[in-house]
Scaffold this motif. Structure first.
Motif, PDB file in Angstrom:
ATOM      1  N   ASP A   1       0.494  -1.046  -0.323  1.00  0.00           N
ATOM      2  CA  ASP A   1      -0.085  -0.565   0.139  1.00  0.00           C
ATOM      3  C   ASP A   1       0.735   1.587  -0.225  1.00  0.00           C
ATOM      4  OD1 ASP A   1      -2.373  -1.330   0.092  1.00  0.00           O
ATOM      5  OD2 ASP A   1      -2.758  -1.145   2.038  1.00  0.00           O
ATOM      6  N   VAL A   2       0.026   2.514  -0.575  1.00  0.00           N
ATOM      7  CA  VAL A   2       1.165   3.120  -0.625  1.00  0.00           C
ATOM      8  C   VAL A   2       1.013   5.208   0.971  1.00  0.00           C
ATOM      9  CG1 VAL A   2       1.997   5.663  -2.151  1.00  0.00           C
ATOM     10  CG2 VAL A   2       1.308   3.426  -3.389  1.00  0.00           C
ATOM     11  N   PRO A   3       1.065   4.894   1.209  1.00  0.00           N
ATOM     12  CA  PRO A   3       0.647   5.436   1.872  1.00  0.00           C
ATOM     13  C   PRO A   3       0.268   6.861   2.054  1.00  0.00           C
ATOM     14  CG  PRO A   3       2.841   5.775   2.680  1.00  0.00           C
ATOM     15  CD  PRO A   3       2.313   4.804   2.045  1.00  0.00           C
ATOM     16  N   LEU A   4      -0.972   8.202   1.660  1.00  0.00           N
ATOM     17  CA  LEU A   4      -0.861   9.006   1.137  1.00  0.00           C
ATOM     18  C   LEU A   4      -0.092  10.052   2.010  1.00  0.00           C
ATOM     19  CD1 LEU A   4      -4.843  10.182   2.087  1.00  0.00           C
ATOM     20  CD2 LEU A   4      -3.293  11.124  -0.177  1.00  0.00           C
ATOM     21  N   SER A   5       0.633  10.019   2.785  1.00  0.00           N
ATOM     22  CA  SER A   5       1.725  11.003   3.096  1.00  0.00           C
ATOM     23  C   SER A   5       2.439  10.798   2.647  1.00  0.00           C
ATOM     24  CB  SER A   5       1.771  11.586   4.278  1.00  0.00           C
ATOM     25  OG  SER A   5       2.707   9.693   4.803  1.00  0.00           O
ATOM     26  N   HIS A   6       3.035  10.381   1.930  1.00  0.00           N
ATOM     27  CA  HIS A   6       3.939   9.750   0.996  1.00  0.00           C
ATOM     28  C   HIS A   6       4.448  10.941  -0.292  1.00  0.00           C
ATOM     29  CE1 HIS A   6       7.568   8.101  -1.414  1.00  0.00           C
ATOM     30  NE2 HIS A   6       7.785   6.869  -0.244  1.00  0.00           N
ATOM     31  N   PRO A   7       5.785  11.637  -0.570  1.00  0.00           N
ATOM     32  CA  PRO A   7       5.461  12.445  -1.173  1.00  0.00           C
ATOM     33  C   PRO A   7       5.024  12.210  -2.503  1.00  0.00           C
ATOM     34  CG  PRO A   7       8.186  11.881  -0.486  1.00  0.00           C
ATOM     35  CD  PRO A   7       6.930  11.152   0.734  1.00  0.00           C
ATOM     36  N   ARG A   8       6.180  11.284  -3.106  1.00  0.00           N
ATOM     37  CA  ARG A   8       5.444  10.793  -4.569  1.00  0.00           C
ATOM     38  C   ARG A   8       4.523   9.879  -4.064  1.00  0.00           C
ATOM     39  NH1 ARG A   8       9.827   8.220  -7.102  1.00  0.00           N
ATOM     40  NH2 ARG A   8       9.294   8.856  -8.923  1.00  0.00           N
ATOM     41  N   TYR A   9       3.457  10.048  -3.598  1.00  0.00           N
ATOM     42  CA  TYR A   9       1.995   9.450  -3.559  1.00  0.00           C
ATOM     43  C   TYR A   9       1.980   9.250  -4.921  1.00  0.00           C
ATOM     44  CZ  TYR A   9      -2.347   7.753  -2.557  1.00  0.00           C
ATOM     45  OH  TYR A   9      -4.025   7.720  -2.889  1.00  0.00           O
ATOM     46  N   ASN A  10       1.340  10.146  -6.129  1.00  0.00           N
ATOM     47  CA  ASN A  10       0.340  10.220  -6.957  1.00  0.00           C
ATOM     48  C   ASN A  10       1.802   9.070  -7.693  1.00  0.00           C
ATOM     49  OD1 ASN A  10      -1.795  11.330  -8.697  1.00  0.00           O
ATOM     50  ND2 ASN A  10       0.120  11.557 -10.047  1.00  0.00           N
ATOM     51  N   SER A  11       2.511   9.024  -7.855  1.00  0.00           N
ATOM     52  CA  SER A  11       3.638   8.009  -8.580  1.00  0.00           C
ATOM     53  C   SER A  11       3.271   6.770  -8.230  1.00  0.00           C
ATOM     54  CB  SER A  11       5.575   8.998  -9.139  1.00  0.00           C
ATOM     55  OG  SER A  11       5.799   8.000  -9.758  1.00  0.00           O
ATOM     56  N   LEU A  12       3.241   6.765  -7.316  1.00  0.00           N
ATOM     57  CA  LEU A  12       3.700   5.172  -6.897  1.00  0.00           C
ATOM     58  C   LEU A  12       2.103   4.526  -7.405  1.00  0.00           C
ATOM     59  CD1 LEU A  12       5.892   5.635  -3.441  1.00  0.00           C
ATOM     60  CD2 LEU A  12       6.990   4.912  -5.668  1.00  0.00           C
ATOM     61  N   MET A  13       1.083   5.317  -7.296  1.00  0.00           N
ATOM     62  CA  MET A  13      -0.110   4.730  -7.347  1.00  0.00           C
ATOM     63  C   MET A  13      -0.365   4.952  -8.224  1.00  0.00           C
ATOM     64  SD  MET A  13      -2.776   3.965  -5.376  1.00  0.00           S
ATOM     65  CE  MET A  13      -2.708   4.629  -4.058  1.00  0.00           C
ATOM     66  N   GLY A  14       0.934   5.109  -8.978  1.00  0.00           N
ATOM     67  CA  GLY A  14       0.161   5.131 -10.585  1.00  0.00           C
ATOM     68  C   GLY A  14       0.419   3.447 -10.836  1.00  0.00           C
ATOM     69  N   ARG A  15       2.270   4.040 -10.601  1.00  0.00           N
ATOM     70  CA  ARG A  15       2.778   2.305 -10.600  1.00  0.00           C
ATOM     71  C   ARG A  15       2.085   0.979 -10.005  1.00  0.00           C
ATOM     72  NH1 ARG A  15       9.188   2.798  -8.329  1.00  0.00           N
ATOM     73  NH2 ARG A  15       8.575   4.795  -9.681  1.00  0.00           N
ATOM     74  N   LYS A  16       1.662   1.440  -9.244  1.00  0.00           N
ATOM     75  CA  LYS A  16       0.598  -0.198  -8.157  1.00  0.00           C
ATOM     76  C   LYS A  16      -0.301  -0.067  -9.172  1.00  0.00           C
ATOM     77  CE  LYS A  16      -2.367  -0.367  -4.025  1.00  0.00           C
ATOM     78  NZ  LYS A  16      -2.175  -1.890  -3.687  1.00  0.00           N
ATOM     79  N   LEU A  17      -1.156   0.577  -9.761  1.00  0.00           N
ATOM     80  CA  LEU A  17      -2.820   0.651  -9.955  1.00  0.00           C
ATOM     81  C   LEU A  17      -2.565  -0.127 -11.828  1.00  0.00           C
ATOM     82  CD1 LEU A  17      -4.750   4.408  -9.776  1.00  0.00           C
ATOM     83  CD2 LEU A  17      -5.472   1.932  -9.089  1.00  0.00           C
ATOM     84  N   LEU A  18      -1.258   0.325 -12.228  1.00  0.00           N
ATOM     85  CA  LEU A  18      -0.796   0.077 -13.888  1.00  0.00           C
ATOM     86  C   LEU A  18       0.268  -2.029 -12.720  1.00  0.00           C
ATOM     87  CD1 LEU A  18       0.138   0.891 -16.256  1.00  0.00           C
ATOM     88  CD2 LEU A  18      -1.650   2.872 -15.346  1.00  0.00           C
ATOM     89  N   THR A  19      -0.148  -2.297 -12.385  1.00  0.00           N
ATOM     90  CA  THR A  19       0.833  -3.287 -12.340  1.00  0.00           C
ATOM     91  C   THR A  19      -0.658  -3.962 -11.663  1.00  0.00           C
ATOM     92  OG1 THR A  19       1.278  -2.767  -9.915  1.00  0.00           O
ATOM     93  CG2 THR A  19       3.080  -3.034 -11.593  1.00  0.00           C
ATOM     94  N   GLU A  20      -1.392  -3.748 -10.953  1.00  0.00           N
ATOM     95  CA  GLU A  20      -2.904  -4.812 -11.231  1.00  0.00           C
ATOM     96  C   GLU A  20      -3.418  -5.196 -12.651  1.00  0.00           C
ATOM     97  OE1 GLU A  20      -3.163  -2.768  -5.960  1.00  0.00           O
ATOM     98  OE2 GLU A  20      -3.783  -2.080  -8.107  1.00  0.00           O
TER      99      GLU A  20
END
Lengths: 261, 261
Positions: free
Chosen positions: B3-22
């Motif tokens: 999971d990517v914590p909302l507070s992470h400075p690169r949240y958007n980028s890491l979330m994009g990566r997660k959505l794509l691999t899923e």
């Protein structure tokens, strides 16, 4: 993705993409490996997909360091195996140094798949021709290359989780490590161990690129045969004192000029 | 990837990566989709992972064109669905325009998987809250959004293979097409049909970026809610004559400055 004709102007880039998607299908790669490759593609595009002068200098410096090492090791992850296994085994054969598999998301399945792939490629390389300029028994030189990583017996200090695992015959006791496509944390931990680190990183601004002893800002498939040639034939010109920061800046200028024009 | 914590400075980028691999694991993507996403990540890094002023202007101009269109359509591929399905359906609901699935490597399995995903998200969006500023029956507006693409009845001229297929109720007869992450050939073929093309492309030098009517040099997840807000609340400031080339150059300057500093 179909076959890529050799005449295609972007042959290298398209072939890299093909090798990576095939390796993913073969279970050699972690989920995010293809995304990492894509980032590399973008930076390579800014380099004009050629080996620039500063990269040439960095490859030369790397060959010097690797030849002068007391104990050299070539550390590989899934992407490195997918893109350049044969040339990296050739480099290891010339140096008579081991190759160590060291991956970020370590699973037994992937470690085993990578080991099998490297064993198969080592066989193919030993049956194939020696690199131009090589003198000696090529087949026996290649067969002596140890493939480490499956049974780690040491740990990189200051690094958590399974990616700290390594082998005492390889990374742990090496003074010079050639490690294409390294992650930032591991790069820092290895530098703190006092090792000389040679990395291949297309992003000259990355933490790895900025921390390593020598950073080759180039595409792995393209630079590996150049490194091999320097290892076999030696580096004729004496290199000045190595300034990695200045070299990185030269690579940045190439990218800036590309964006500007 | 955890999971990517909302507070992470690169949240958007890491979330994009997660959505794509899923999405890749769910069969929504072609082999090379993750590599394409990685290329985008690299350019986004050069943008500082924020929506720059020139992108804001391009989003505004896009909202204007989409609202003024006689027949607007939102064209999506696997990456667009993975990253921004919900917001794109919201945009379609506000405009009362269809969404059309149009993918480069067309297979029945992927088309069906994408259709099911969009249907599910359309349901979720219709049950969820209306966007701020919206007045009217949100649930019924969302339910009216047609999801096209499964049964193409037309062909884009001058384009070979299955990616020429499209729907007469969607792309074929639309005057304005919003198509994030388009490929260069299709972009050119659609422009030659006389359509106004709005693309989202993080590489300001790409063929698509240079050919489109309006190019939004921004990350899709980040720009979609901004576009939605302009579509709902209108664009208050009158836009000057649109100069896409000048806007692209402004984005390039942002990247150049990032590399320089």
């Amino acid at each position: 993705m179909g076959d890529v004709p050799l005449s295609h102007p972007r042959y290298n880039s398209l072939m890299g993409r093909k090798l990576l998607t095939e390796a993913a299908a073969d279970g050699l790669l972690a989920d995010s490996a293809l995304i990492a490759h894509g980032r590399g593609e973008a930076y390579d595009y800014l380099l004009g997909e050629t080996t620039c002068e500063s990269a040439q200098a960095a490859i030369k410096q790397s060959a010097l360091l690797m030849k002068q090492a007391k104990k050299c090791v070539i550390s590989v992850n899934g992407n490195a195996v997918a893109l350049a296994a044969a040339d990296l085994i050739r480099c290891a054969a010339v140096l008579q140094c081991p190759i160590e598999i060291n991956i970020y998301y370590r699973t037994l399945e992937r470690m085993t798949a990578l080991y099998s792939r490297l064993e198969r490629v080592r066989n193919e390389v030993s049956e194939g021709g020696a690199p131009a300029g090589w003198e000696g028994d090529w087949q026996s030189a290649v067969r002596k290359v140890a493939i480490l990583g499956i049974h780690p017996d040491s740990q990189i200090p200051n690094l958590e989780g399974p990616r700290a695992n390594c082998c005492s015959d390889g990374i742990f006791n090496a003074d010079v490590i050639f490690v294409p496509l390294e992650d930032g944390d591991r790069c820092e931990a290895l530098m703190e161990m006092g090792k000389q680190l040679i990395v291949v990183d297309l992003n000259p601004l990355s933490r790895t690129a900025r921390r390593a002893t020598v950073t080759i800002v180039d595409e792995l498939m393209r630079m590996a045969p150049i490194l091999l040639s320097y290892l076999v034939n030696g580096v004729s010109i004496a290199q000045p004192e190595w300034d990695n920061k200045a070299n990185l800046e030269d690579s940045l200028v190439v990218m800036l000029n590309y964006l500007r024009k």
